[in-house]
Design a protein around this motif. Structure first.
Motif, PDB file in Angstrom:
ATOM      1  N   ALA A   5      11.664  34.072 -10.193  1.00 31.54           N
ATOM      2  CA  ALA A   5      12.186  34.096 -11.580  1.00 31.54           C
ATOM      3  C   ALA A   5      12.744  32.649 -11.891  1.00 31.54           C
ATOM      4  CB  ALA A   5      13.258  34.899 -11.720  1.00 31.54           C
ATOM      5  N   LEU A   6      13.402  32.004 -10.806  1.00 32.20           N
ATOM      6  CA  LEU A   6      13.910  30.631 -11.106  1.00 32.20           C
ATOM      7  C   LEU A   6      12.494  29.714 -11.495  1.00 32.20           C
ATOM      8  CD1 LEU A   6      15.821  28.270 -11.533  1.00 32.20           C
ATOM      9  CD2 LEU A   6      16.104  28.377  -9.156  1.00 32.20           C
ATOM     10  N   ALA A   7      11.461  29.952 -10.408  1.00 34.69           N
ATOM     11  CA  ALA A   7      10.290  29.013 -10.729  1.00 34.69           C
ATOM     12  C   ALA A   7       9.602  29.210 -12.117  1.00 34.69           C
ATOM     13  CB  ALA A   7       9.473  29.329  -9.591  1.00 34.69           C
ATOM     14  N   LYS A   8       9.640  30.594 -12.623  1.00 32.78           N
ATOM     15  CA  LYS A   8       8.983  30.721 -13.945  1.00 32.78           C
ATOM     16  C   LYS A   8       9.756  30.054 -15.007  1.00 32.78           C
ATOM     17  CE  LYS A   8       6.431  32.572 -16.830  1.00 32.78           C
ATOM     18  NZ  LYS A   8       4.876  32.311 -17.063  1.00 32.78           N
ATOM     19  N   ALA A   9      11.035  30.268 -14.774  1.00 35.18           N
ATOM     20  CA  ALA A   9      12.078  29.759 -15.747  1.00 35.18           C
ATOM     21  C   ALA A   9      11.919  27.908 -16.075  1.00 35.18           C
ATOM     22  CB  ALA A   9      13.486  29.804 -15.608  1.00 35.18           C
ATOM     23  N   LEU A  10      11.579  27.402 -14.805  1.00 36.38           N
ATOM     24  CA  LEU A  10      11.352  25.844 -15.106  1.00 36.38           C
ATOM     25  C   LEU A  10      10.127  25.724 -15.349  1.00 36.38           C
ATOM     26  CD1 LEU A  10      12.854  25.058 -11.477  1.00 36.38           C
ATOM     27  CD2 LEU A  10      13.785  24.354 -13.519  1.00 36.38           C
ATOM     28  N   THR A  11       9.112  26.462 -15.187  1.00 39.86           N
ATOM     29  CA  THR A  11       7.836  26.233 -15.740  1.00 39.86           C
ATOM     30  C   THR A  11       7.690  26.237 -17.258  1.00 39.86           C
ATOM     31  OG1 THR A  11       6.765  27.140 -13.772  1.00 39.86           O
ATOM     32  CG2 THR A  11       5.272  26.899 -15.981  1.00 39.86           C
ATOM     33  N   LEU A  12       8.459  27.395 -17.646  1.00 45.31           N
ATOM     34  CA  LEU A  12       8.821  27.493 -19.217  1.00 45.31           C
ATOM     35  C   LEU A  12       9.333  26.211 -19.790  1.00 45.31           C
ATOM     36  CD1 LEU A  12       9.807  31.304 -19.309  1.00 45.31           C
ATOM     37  CD2 LEU A  12       7.526  30.215 -19.976  1.00 45.31           C
ATOM     38  N   LEU A  21      18.709  15.457 -20.279  1.00 50.06           N
ATOM     39  CA  LEU A  21      18.513  16.718 -19.980  1.00 50.06           C
ATOM     40  C   LEU A  21      17.297  17.478 -20.868  1.00 50.06           C
ATOM     41  CD1 LEU A  21      21.826  18.445 -19.128  1.00 50.06           C
ATOM     42  CD2 LEU A  21      20.279  17.533 -17.595  1.00 50.06           C
ATOM     43  N   ASN A  22      16.473  17.893 -20.357  1.00 53.87           N
ATOM     44  CA  ASN A  22      15.320  18.821 -21.035  1.00 53.87           C
ATOM     45  C   ASN A  22      15.372  20.387 -21.144  1.00 53.87           C
ATOM     46  OD1 ASN A  22      13.864  16.342 -21.673  1.00 53.87           O
ATOM     47  ND2 ASN A  22      12.997  16.132 -19.618  1.00 53.87           N
ATOM     48  N   GLY A  23      16.562  20.818 -20.600  1.00 57.22           N
ATOM     49  CA  GLY A  23      16.790  22.145 -20.706  1.00 57.22           C
ATOM     50  C   GLY A  23      17.901  22.831 -19.963  1.00 57.22           C
ATOM     51  N   VAL A  24      18.187  23.869 -20.048  1.00 58.92           N
ATOM     52  CA  VAL A  24      19.067  24.675 -19.292  1.00 58.92           C
ATOM     53  C   VAL A  24      18.644  26.181 -18.735  1.00 58.92           C
ATOM     54  CG1 VAL A  24      21.456  25.926 -19.518  1.00 58.92           C
ATOM     55  CG2 VAL A  24      20.995  23.758 -20.895  1.00 58.92           C
ATOM     56  N   VAL A  25      18.894  26.229 -17.421  1.00 58.16           N
ATOM     57  CA  VAL A  25      18.540  27.723 -16.989  1.00 58.16           C
ATOM     58  C   VAL A  25      19.854  28.063 -16.647  1.00 58.16           C
ATOM     59  CG1 VAL A  25      17.639  29.056 -14.950  1.00 58.16           C
ATOM     60  CG2 VAL A  25      16.634  26.775 -15.826  1.00 58.16           C
ATOM     61  N   ARG A  42      24.260  22.933 -10.814  1.00 58.52           N
ATOM     62  CA  ARG A  42      23.492  21.804 -10.237  1.00 58.52           C
ATOM     63  C   ARG A  42      22.329  21.269 -11.044  1.00 58.52           C
ATOM     64  NH1 ARG A  42      21.482  26.538  -7.259  1.00 58.52           N
ATOM     65  NH2 ARG A  42      19.151  26.738  -7.270  1.00 58.52           N
ATOM     66  N   LEU A  43      21.810  20.243 -10.683  1.00 58.07           N
ATOM     67  CA  LEU A  43      20.501  19.649 -11.424  1.00 58.07           C
ATOM     68  C   LEU A  43      19.300  19.987 -10.572  1.00 58.07           C
ATOM     69  CD1 LEU A  43      19.815  17.658 -13.799  1.00 58.07           C
ATOM     70  CD2 LEU A  43      19.735  15.973 -12.177  1.00 58.07           C
ATOM     71  N   LEU A  44      18.134  20.404 -11.492  1.00 53.25           N
ATOM     72  CA  LEU A  44      17.163  20.881 -11.202  1.00 53.25           C
ATOM     73  C   LEU A  44      15.812  19.814 -11.637  1.00 53.25           C
ATOM     74  CD1 LEU A  44      16.978  24.578 -11.072  1.00 53.25           C
ATOM     75  CD2 LEU A  44      17.584  23.073  -9.134  1.00 53.25           C
ATOM     76  N   ASP A  45      15.104  19.619 -10.800  1.00 52.21           N
ATOM     77  CA  ASP A  45      13.757  18.823 -11.157  1.00 52.21           C
ATOM     78  C   ASP A  45      14.101  17.431 -11.803  1.00 52.21           C
ATOM     79  OD1 ASP A  45      12.313  20.679 -10.219  1.00 52.21           O
ATOM     80  OD2 ASP A  45      11.481  21.389 -11.969  1.00 52.21           O
ATOM     81  N   GLY A  46      15.459  16.988 -11.773  1.00 51.57           N
ATOM     82  CA  GLY A  46      15.939  15.786 -12.276  1.00 51.57           C
ATOM     83  C   GLY A  46      16.234  15.990 -13.703  1.00 51.57           C
ATOM     84  N   ASP A  47      15.958  17.099 -14.541  1.00 51.06           N
ATOM     85  CA  ASP A  47      16.255  16.917 -15.944  1.00 51.06           C
ATOM     86  C   ASP A  47      16.412  18.376 -16.544  1.00 51.06           C
ATOM     87  OD1 ASP A  47      13.734  18.096 -15.677  1.00 51.06           O
ATOM     88  OD2 ASP A  47      12.636  17.045 -17.005  1.00 51.06           O
ATOM     89  N   VAL A  48      16.790  19.310 -15.528  1.00 56.37           N
ATOM     90  CA  VAL A  48      17.140  20.681 -15.992  1.00 56.37           C
ATOM     91  C   VAL A  48      18.478  21.004 -15.514  1.00 56.37           C
ATOM     92  CG1 VAL A  48      16.706  22.957 -15.849  1.00 56.37           C
ATOM     93  CG2 VAL A  48      14.766  21.392 -16.353  1.00 56.37           C
TER      94      VAL A  48
END
Length: 475
Positions: free
Chosen positions: A465-472, A317-321, A282-288
């Motif tokens: 953990a997911l919140a930290k990954a998005l912050t990074l 996209l600006n990254g992958v979790v 799924r898409l998170l924060d519009g770009d992850v």
């Protein structure tokens, strides 16, 4: 990297990497033919129906281990025989038929002579209790393999289950004790309190009204932790045959202070089909791009690539979790292909013999690079091929690991050997090392950012953990 299937319900969900097998002709008991009966070779066609386990089958397993296990050349075979004999006597005691002949023979360290002494006593015992021969043989061979202490070694065979034995979906619960269930049972020093519910998947747990965040204070009357150390009681929550029985839990809901007890009976229940998919995205924060991979199935890397491609359509996209929490492993080829989407021309791991002769495992440079920043979520449920991938990401600096340390269950790819009674012996012939030649088995891969979950997080539906990954990724 994969773990072998084991003699149980398919609870671990880890795949068996088939490569070779141990076969033997029906043996005349001459010295020459006896040696031939323990030789290991590739399997030929499909195996037949399982037949009885005998002392000859146990001998074949003993010889196959010493001749083919990755450290077989340096093993003290007396440790295998002593553990096997202890299991033999325990089985006699369980059945109320201990016999005077059940005395461990003197062992000298000479493998052939020690086997001959073991076999002689074993046969005397079997003659005294002919009705227990099958049970004694099964317990002895299981213990012989268990004596290796190897998470990828197993003896795979059919087990006769009692009529009331349930072999199904389980209790419908997910648990957390800062460690996955396998490790909680095999390494009590790893699990950390508290033990709490992380998910209610259905079944008995849902009917009983359990919720994420509920603390488990006791299991069948026993505390899961004493002085901060895990107890064997935790194993009841991850049942193996023949322990899959109703379990009684004492619970605490911290938000309300409610304490109560409930008995959960294992049974079939409706599963969330979406949650069972190997790859979800799924898409998170519009770009992850968030991708959860539950196992390294034969096509899991391609599924991930397709998922990211879909999420990339019409946007940047600006990254992958990549969420690998609870990923029990699977195909090492898929782990390599997944690493290859983030780097080319790299070594992802080594497979080594006991004398230090190592073969490097390299990226598949035919895989197209994704060209995206990466964060990986790990926990104690990330094992085997999952650890192959995670260690490569960490050592090669392809991204950052967030969460908790991985399981440390990656001794090496399991190779199968078909025994003469049509059961399968499986163990590694080479040992896995990370890209920096570090040992990961029994140790695990530490995260770059240690972010454990808490009961309060589970109760509130938070994922730190997911919140930290998005912050990074957004830095």
């Amino acid at each position: 990297m994969t773990t072998p299937a084991v003699v149980r319900t398919a609870a671990a969900g880890l795949a068996l990497l088939l490569a070779s097998a141990c076969t033997a002709p029906a043996p005349p008991r001459s010295q020459a033919s006896k040696a031939a009966s323990t030789a290991c070779s590739q399997p030929q066609g499909r195996s037949g129906a399982q037949t009885a386990t005998t002392i000859d089958v146990i001998e074949q397993a003993y010889s196959c281990i010493l001749g083919n296990y990755y450290s077989g050349a340096t093993l003290d075979a007396r440790s295998l025989l002593t553990t096997a004999f202890a299991a033999l006597t325990q089985e006699l005691n369980r059945n109320g038929h201990d016999v005077p002949e059940a005395t461990m023979p003197a062992l000298t360290g000479d493998r052939k002579a020690d086997w001959a002494a073991f076999e002689a006593v074993y046969r005397k015992i079997g003659d005294q209790v002919p009705g227990l021969r099958d049970q004694l043989a099964v317990s002895t061979l299981e213990a012989l393999v268990a004596a290796l202490g190897d998470d990828h070694a197993d003896w795979i065979h059919d087990v006769k289950r009692p009529p009331d034995y349930y072999d199904g979906d389980g209790y419908g619960l997910g648990f957390e004790a800062n460690v996955n269930g396998t490790q909680a049972q095999s390494n009590d020093g790893v699990a950390l309190p508290p033990l709490f519910v992380t998910a209610v998947q259905g079944g008995a747990a849902q009917k009983a009204g359990l919720r994420p965040g509920d603390l488990i204070e006791s299991i069948d009357g026993s505390a899961p932790f004493i002085d901060g150390k895990a107890t064997p009681a935790i194993a009841a929550l991850y049942p193996r045959y023949p322990q899959a029985r109703p379990v009684r839990l004492r619970l605490l809901r911290q938000a309300t202070g409610r304490r109560w007890s409930v008995t959960l009976k294992p049974g079939l229940y409706q599963r969330d089909l979406a949650a069972l998919q190997v790859v979800q995205s799924r898409l998170l924060d519009g770009d992850v791009a968030y991708v959860r991979m539950r196992g390294f199935a034969p096509d899991s890397a391609d599924r991930m690539f397709k998922a990211i491609s879909r999420l990339r359509t019409g946007r940047t996209l600006n990254g992958v979790v990549l969420d690998l929490r609870g990923n029990g492993g699977g195909s090492p080829t898929e782990a390599i292909r997944l690493v290859s989407a983030f780097a080319h021309g790299k070594i992802t791991a080594y497979l080594c013999t006991v004398d230090g002769n190592c073969e490097s495992m390299r990226t598949d440079d035919a895989v197209e690079l994704l060209g995206l920043p990466l964060t990986v979520l790990t926990d104690r449920g990330c094992a085997s091929a999952c650890e192959h991938f995670s260690s490569a990401v960490k050592d090669l600096r392809l991204g950052r690991l967030v969460g908790t340390r991985t399981a440390g269950v990656i001794s090496g790819p399991a190779q199968p050997y078909l025994l003469k009674n049509n059961t399968t012996l499986a163990f590694p012939t080479r040992h896995h090392l990370g890209p920096n030649r570090e040992v990961i088995d029994r140790i695990g891969v530490p995260p770059d950012h240690h972010v454990p979950s808490t009961p309060q997080d589970a109760a509130a539906g938070r994922d730190p953990a997911l919140a930290k990954a998005l912050t990074l990724l957004h830095k």
